[in-house]
Motif scaffolding. Structure first.
Motif, PDB file in Angstrom:
ATOM      1  N   SER A 269     -12.268-106.434 -51.954  1.00 12.23           N
ATOM      2  CA  SER A 269     -11.675-107.593 -52.620  1.00 12.23           C
ATOM      3  C   SER A 269     -11.575-107.345 -54.122  1.00 12.23           C
ATOM      4  O   SER A 269     -12.254-106.460 -54.678  1.00 12.23           O
ATOM      5  CB  SER A 269     -12.534-108.832 -52.365  1.00 12.23           C
ATOM      6  N   GLU A 270     -10.752-108.132 -54.763  1.00 15.27           N
ATOM      7  CA  GLU A 270     -10.630-108.026 -56.223  1.00 15.27           C
ATOM      8  C   GLU A 270     -11.962-108.343 -56.893  1.00 15.27           C
ATOM      9  O   GLU A 270     -12.310-107.731 -57.905  1.00 15.27           O
ATOM     10  CB  GLU A 270      -9.529-108.954 -56.736  1.00 15.27           C
ATOM     11  N   THR A 271     -12.709-109.278 -56.333  1.00 16.54           N
ATOM     12  CA  THR A 271     -14.025-109.638 -56.886  1.00 16.54           C
ATOM     13  C   THR A 271     -14.963-108.439 -56.869  1.00 16.54           C
ATOM     14  O   THR A 271     -15.644-108.154 -57.860  1.00 16.54           O
ATOM     15  CB  THR A 271     -14.638-110.806 -56.091  1.00 16.54           C
ATOM     16  N   ILE A 272     -15.015-107.734 -55.747  1.00 18.44           N
ATOM     17  CA  ILE A 272     -15.872-106.550 -55.632  1.00 18.44           C
ATOM     18  C   ILE A 272     -15.413-105.460 -56.594  1.00 18.44           C
ATOM     19  O   ILE A 272     -16.221-104.865 -57.314  1.00 18.44           O
ATOM     20  CB  ILE A 272     -15.897-106.035 -54.179  1.00 18.44           C
ATOM     21  N   LYS A 273     -14.112-105.193 -56.607  1.00 15.91           N
ATOM     22  CA  LYS A 273     -13.597-104.143 -57.498  1.00 15.91           C
ATOM     23  C   LYS A 273     -13.870-104.485 -58.956  1.00 15.91           C
ATOM     24  O   LYS A 273     -14.254-103.606 -59.740  1.00 15.91           O
ATOM     25  CB  LYS A 273     -12.105-103.918 -57.254  1.00 15.91           C
ATOM     26  N   GLU A 274     -13.693-105.739 -59.319  1.00 18.87           N
ATOM     27  CA  GLU A 274     -13.934-106.148 -60.701  1.00 18.87           C
ATOM     28  C   GLU A 274     -15.415-106.006 -61.070  1.00 18.87           C
ATOM     29  O   GLU A 274     -15.748-105.482 -62.132  1.00 18.87           O
ATOM     30  CB  GLU A 274     -13.482-107.590 -60.906  1.00 18.87           C
TER      31      GLU A 274
END
Length: 157
Positions: free
Chosen positions: A97-102
């Motif tokens: 997810s974008e949250t994890i990548k961020e």
């Protein structure tokens, strides 16, 4: 007992998928899972990941607090409320997810680092910097532990 060990680096594909290392997938499959539990680390620019071992460790940790205490609420929010369950596809890949990548600073590659009952997901350069520091700190801890044993065993001054 199955433990997550070793380090692997895999690239994200054009659709944002990354292959979970086969030895890590095998552990998840033996646990009967078709998803990957992920929780952003509280102290590191990494994501804690795994299966039943990680979930069990978090649950055990939270059990030490009164069910309605502020401490438990804060920890549950950070450890469970921000967690994600990523579906593993038939080829052993997940979409981060974008949250994890961020949180981890991931753009095009991922380091999967075994930590026993769990593994961590890192941006490779961040992991290498952490690994170098962790190695220095581990050597200092080992030296200090050796000194304590020598003092205890020998009754030294």
């Amino acid at each position: 007992m199955d433990d997550f060990v070793s380090k692997y680096v895999n690239r994200l594909d054009s659709k944002g998928r990354v292959s979970i290392p086969a030895p890590f997938r095998q552990i998840l499959v033996r646990e009967g899972l078709d998803s990957l539990f992920c929780s952003p680390s509280l102290e590191l620019d990494a994501v804690d990941a795994g299966g039943l071992g990680l979930r069990g460790a978090i649950d055990t940790y939270l059990e030490a607090f009164d069910v309605f205490s502020e401490e438990r609420e804060v920890l549950a929010t950070a450890l469970l409320g921000e967690s994600e369950s990523l579906k593993i596809d038939k080829d052993g890949r997940v979409v981060l997810s974008e949250t994890i990548k961020e949180h981890a600073g991931i753009t095009d590659a991922v380091s999967f680092v075994g930590n026993g009952f769990k593994f961590q997901i890192w941006q490779p350069e961040r992991y290498e910097a952490y690994r170098a520091d962790a190695t220095k700190r581990a050597l200092a801890l080992r030296k200090a532990a050796g000194n304590r044993r020598t003092t205890s065993a020998g009754g030294g001054a």
